[in-house]
Design a protein around this motif. Structure first.
Motif, PDB file in Angstrom:
ATOM      1  N   HIS A  40       0.839  -1.206   0.000  1.00  0.00           N
ATOM      2  CA  HIS A  40       0.000   0.000   0.000  1.00  0.00           C
ATOM      3  C   HIS A  40       0.873   1.254   0.000  1.00  0.00           C
ATOM      4  O   HIS A  40       0.387   2.352  -0.185  1.00  0.00           O
ATOM      5  CB  HIS A  40      -0.949  -0.006   1.200  1.00  0.00           C
ATOM      6  CG  HIS A  40      -0.259  -0.082   2.525  1.00  0.00           C
ATOM      7  ND1 HIS A  40       0.445  -1.192   2.932  1.00  0.00           N
ATOM      8  CD2 HIS A  40      -0.157   0.805   3.540  1.00  0.00           C
ATOM      9  CE1 HIS A  40       0.939  -0.974   4.133  1.00  0.00           C
ATOM     10  NE2 HIS A  40       0.603   0.224   4.522  1.00  0.00           N
ATOM     11  N   GLY A  72     -11.638   1.880   7.076  1.00  0.00           N
ATOM     12  CA  GLY A  72     -12.311   0.585   7.186  1.00  0.00           C
ATOM     13  C   GLY A  72     -13.355   0.624   8.287  1.00  0.00           C
ATOM     14  O   GLY A  72     -13.474   1.604   9.027  1.00  0.00           O
ATOM     15  N   ILE A 219      -6.914   4.877  16.343  1.00  0.00           N
ATOM     16  CA  ILE A 219      -7.627   4.372  15.164  1.00  0.00           C
ATOM     17  C   ILE A 219      -8.998   5.030  15.003  1.00  0.00           C
ATOM     18  O   ILE A 219      -9.601   4.973  13.934  1.00  0.00           O
ATOM     19  CB  ILE A 219      -7.747   2.827  15.236  1.00  0.00           C
ATOM     20  CG1 ILE A 219      -8.275   2.211  13.933  1.00  0.00           C
ATOM     21  CG2 ILE A 219      -8.672   2.375  16.363  1.00  0.00           C
ATOM     22  CD1 ILE A 219      -7.236   1.763  13.001  1.00  0.00           C
ATOM     23  N   PHE A 232      -2.820   5.437   8.112  1.00  0.00           N
ATOM     24  CA  PHE A 232      -2.376   5.167   9.487  1.00  0.00           C
ATOM     25  C   PHE A 232      -2.081   3.686   9.643  1.00  0.00           C
ATOM     26  O   PHE A 232      -1.087   3.277  10.230  1.00  0.00           O
ATOM     27  CB  PHE A 232      -3.460   5.609  10.485  1.00  0.00           C
ATOM     28  CG  PHE A 232      -3.244   5.113  11.881  1.00  0.00           C
ATOM     29  CD1 PHE A 232      -2.170   5.562  12.631  1.00  0.00           C
ATOM     30  CD2 PHE A 232      -4.111   4.188  12.447  1.00  0.00           C
ATOM     31  CE1 PHE A 232      -1.964   5.102  13.937  1.00  0.00           C
ATOM     32  CE2 PHE A 232      -3.910   3.725  13.741  1.00  0.00           C
ATOM     33  CZ  PHE A 232      -2.835   4.189  14.486  1.00  0.00           C
ATOM     34  N   ASN A 233      -2.975   2.886   9.122  1.00  0.00           N
ATOM     35  CA  ASN A 233      -2.679   1.449   9.009  1.00  0.00           C
ATOM     36  C   ASN A 233      -3.018   1.023   7.577  1.00  0.00           C
ATOM     37  O   ASN A 233      -3.428   1.839   6.765  1.00  0.00           O
ATOM     38  CB  ASN A 233      -3.431   0.628  10.059  1.00  0.00           C
ATOM     39  CG  ASN A 233      -4.938   0.724   9.926  1.00  0.00           C
ATOM     40  OD1 ASN A 233      -5.449   1.692   9.375  1.00  0.00           O
ATOM     41  ND2 ASN A 233      -5.635  -0.268  10.431  1.00  0.00           N
ATOM     42  N   THR A 234      -2.787  -0.240   7.265  1.00  0.00           N
ATOM     43  CA  THR A 234      -3.011  -0.691   5.892  1.00  0.00           C
ATOM     44  C   THR A 234      -4.465  -0.436   5.504  1.00  0.00           C
ATOM     45  O   THR A 234      -5.371  -0.960   6.145  1.00  0.00           O
ATOM     46  CB  THR A 234      -2.691  -2.194   5.769  1.00  0.00           C
ATOM     47  OG1 THR A 234      -1.430  -2.439   6.397  1.00  0.00           O
ATOM     48  CG2 THR A 234      -2.628  -2.613   4.313  1.00  0.00           C
ATOM     49  N   PRO A 235      -4.686   0.353   4.481  1.00  0.00           N
ATOM     50  CA  PRO A 235      -6.072   0.619   4.076  1.00  0.00           C
ATOM     51  C   PRO A 235      -6.656  -0.574   3.322  1.00  0.00           C
ATOM     52  O   PRO A 235      -5.918  -1.449   2.864  1.00  0.00           O
ATOM     53  CB  PRO A 235      -5.925   1.836   3.149  1.00  0.00           C
ATOM     54  CG  PRO A 235      -4.541   1.725   2.608  1.00  0.00           C
ATOM     55  CD  PRO A 235      -3.703   1.028   3.633  1.00  0.00           C
ATOM     56  N   PRO A 236      -7.979  -0.596   3.159  1.00  0.00           N
ATOM     57  CA  PRO A 236      -8.615  -1.663   2.371  1.00  0.00           C
ATOM     58  C   PRO A 236      -8.365  -1.404   0.886  1.00  0.00           C
ATOM     59  O   PRO A 236      -9.157  -0.751   0.217  1.00  0.00           O
ATOM     60  CB  PRO A 236     -10.100  -1.553   2.743  1.00  0.00           C
ATOM     61  CG  PRO A 236     -10.290  -0.210   3.346  1.00  0.00           C
ATOM     62  CD  PRO A 236      -8.959   0.319   3.782  1.00  0.00           C
TER      63      PRO A 236
ATOM     64  N   PRO B  10       0.538  -5.563   2.010  1.00  0.00           N
ATOM     65  CA  PRO B  10      -0.022  -6.645   1.209  1.00  0.00           C
ATOM     66  C   PRO B  10       1.060  -7.338   0.386  1.00  0.00           C
ATOM     67  O   PRO B  10       2.026  -6.702  -0.026  1.00  0.00           O
ATOM     68  CB  PRO B  10      -1.046  -5.933   0.313  1.00  0.00           C
ATOM     69  CG  PRO B  10      -1.414  -4.696   1.067  1.00  0.00           C
ATOM     70  CD  PRO B  10      -0.178  -4.304   1.805  1.00  0.00           C
ATOM     71  N   GLY B  73     -11.398  -2.717   9.490  1.00  0.00           N
ATOM     72  CA  GLY B  73     -10.669  -1.810  10.380  1.00  0.00           C
ATOM     73  C   GLY B  73      -9.211  -2.136  10.627  1.00  0.00           C
ATOM     74  O   GLY B  73      -8.489  -1.304  11.151  1.00  0.00           O
ATOM     75  N   ALA B 197      -5.728  -6.886   1.701  1.00  0.00           N
ATOM     76  CA  ALA B 197      -5.979  -5.928   2.778  1.00  0.00           C
ATOM     77  C   ALA B 197      -7.465  -5.618   2.866  1.00  0.00           C
ATOM     78  O   ALA B 197      -8.183  -5.675   1.875  1.00  0.00           O
ATOM     79  CB  ALA B 197      -5.208  -4.637   2.495  1.00  0.00           C
ATOM     80  N   GLY B 198      -7.914  -5.301   4.083  1.00  0.00           N
ATOM     81  CA  GLY B 198      -9.293  -4.852   4.237  1.00  0.00           C
ATOM     82  C   GLY B 198     -10.145  -5.698   5.146  1.00  0.00           C
ATOM     83  O   GLY B 198     -11.314  -5.396   5.351  1.00  0.00           O
TER      84      GLY B 198
END
Lengths: 351, 351
Positions: A40, A72, A219, A232-236, B10, B73, B197-198
């Motif tokens: 990402h 997410g 979060i 901030f963290n791995t996005p979807p 990912p 999330g 991811a997701g």
């Protein structure tokens, strides 16, 4: 046979989105890699995220006072985040109760402080949009739900309030032109007009943040996500990309203005038939009818079997009403072609 | 040219997953609809979710004392949810601090109550796994991170503790056989060994819930998600489906036992070369080396340009170390074929 997909969400998206997103899973941007296996933080995906944020602001005609986030957790997570970020420890918030999701938003906000329900149609089974209320500056914010998927009602106007304006637009975002700059925070789960399930878009005016006096978990903190540009963290990753494709399709086809014209035409078609046909009746007040979700029922239940067989035979999918209301619900999001509504109306006429 | 994808996540997934998930986006199960436009409450998707939950229990050999959840999330949301659900208002929790993600988990838990860091390698730049600690029954739970993606360390054994055992297995879940019934709660972001991811998988022993004495927001309450079978709100449909495909691939190819053999062989190959080749050295204690993420650096930095050009020319992707550590990191998740490690080792040998 061609399907006519009236699903309430996840729902129909432009065919181009299915094709392009399937292609990206096989290989993204000639990289030799699937979109699903890319970092990402790769240049290619950072560009996707940047453009996904920018296009929302372009479509909404918003300036740099606003930030766009891709998060997410779904819109239900926003019920919590809105209160955590905006409801001060001794403050209170004003909510309208116009349906199941509005009621859930109220329930979650109540854990954090005082909530006044300033308008409600609950006692009348959510069959209309309450309008006669005012919201003063004693509230930290006002929260409303612009469209009620289950009950088929939609706010046609938004009140003038003397506090922050927060709106859950999950089920009608990008369906009609609005002055989006009247809102301080807008959120929407992607899975209606924006993209597939798994990502939620938040549009927030930066200056309203950092004032609740709460210690917000990272979060759940909009400011953290803004600072990290939704990383901030791995996005979807995939839902974000498919959302970008959907919004690009919207932009390339006349934007919200063109979508609104089509949505009004689709809605007119079905509501005219509901009103004309003595076999059907709508659920809600005519003036509050949603252009996105038309709820209706058979007046004569003995016709149910015939009607159900007929629309299924016509390739129609997703027409059953929500389990809490019964009847039928025709969800007509941006990507639904008017031809599908014509097919449904013809089935209704033929009954 | 064939790519050798060493991305830290990912990351690479089985090719079959890319093909099948792209197919599902074009049409799912002969339904005439894309997976992306189907209701999450359709029979077809409910079957996906049910099987996605069931396969985790089969692979982990867990009985019905456990529930499996698929949540949006990210694992960072679990830093919060674990504390909200398990840390009682006057209680305390024991954490090990073995890397960036462990430190983030600690930071979030501290908002909710007392946290004792019972073991830490922070002062030595997280270069080993702390082992000489004990955790008594005065703690509500013990939290550890099984594999540290950034620092390339991995817990080879898990301590006997006198309280609940909670583990963030985001970066090595399903990579090796463990007695999973020793854990009371396991969570993992999908985007390493499980899927795209997701989505985040949570495996939780039901009897540990409902005891924190906190009023937990619905979306953060494991019991709510269990009761709704991971459908409290619209789940991240595509990530859940692609995760199911990845786990089916694992199950159909010998399960965790077979994956572990391959992972050990891949790890041996690269660590042998790191130890043999005088140009390279590893970052961490040998006994704690991760089979998933091998971190190493050039002893002679003047070789950097040559080495970087050589591995890129060989089709290798994602080898740069994390920005906080520099050097190189070869992430070798389940789906990475040993041939890719051979290509990398040959480049290292040729330097």
């Amino acid at each position: 046979m061609k399907k006519h997909n009236f699903s309430a969400g996840p729902c129909i998206l432009p065919q181009e989105v299915f094709q392009k997103s399937a292609d990206a899973i096989l290989e993204f941007n000639g990289s030799g890699l699937s979109l699903l296996e890319m970092s990402h933080r790769s240049k290619d995906f950072v560009a996707v995220m940047d453009e996904a944020r920018a296009i929302v602001k372009r479509l909404m005609n918003l300036n740099d006072d606003y930030e766009v986030l891709y998060l997410g957790g779904g819109a239900s997570m926003q019920f919590l985040m809105v209160a955590y970020n905006l409801l001060s420890t001794n403050g209170k918030a004003a909510y309208t109760n116009t349906g199941t999701w509005a009621a859930n938003a109220i329930k979650e906000a109540k854990r954090f402080g005082n909530v006044d329900v300033v308008g409600s149609s609950k006692e009348e089974n959510y069959s209309f949009i309450p309008k006669d209320y005012s919201v003063g500056s004693e509230y930290d914010y006002f929260h409303c739900t612009s469209n009620n998927t289950i009950y088929g009602t939609q706010m046609k106007d938004f009140p003038e309030v003397d506090t922050l304006m927060v709106c859950d637009m999950s089920s009608d975002i990008f369906s009609r032109q609005l002055d989006f700059s009247k809102f301080d925070l807008i959120y929407a789960g992607a899975q209606k007009n924006m993209g597939p399930a798994g990502v939620t878009v938040v549009v927030v005016k930066k200056e309203i943040l950092g004032k609740s006096g709460r210690d917000i978990p990272s979060i759940l903190d909009y400011e953290v996500h803004i600072k990290k540009e939704s990383m901030f963290n791995t996005p979807p990753v995939f839902p974000v990309y498919a959302t970008l494709l959907t919004l690009q399709h919207l932009e390339n086809n006349g934007g919200i203005a063109a979508a609104e014209i089509k949505n009004n035409a689709k809605a007119k078609l079905i509501y005219d038939e509901i009103d004309r046909n003595p076999l059907f009746e709508g659920f809600c007040a005519k003036e509050d009818r949603s252009t996105m979700n038309a709820g209706f029922k058979l007046i004569d239940e003995s016709k149910k079997e015939t009607f159900d067989a007929a629309w299924k035979e016509a390739g129609i999918n997703g027409l059953n009403g929500h389990r809490s209301l019964g009847g039928y619900r025709a969800s007509m999001y941006n990507a639904l072609p008017i031809e599908s509504v014509e097919v449904l109306v013809n089935v209704m006429k033929s009954l």
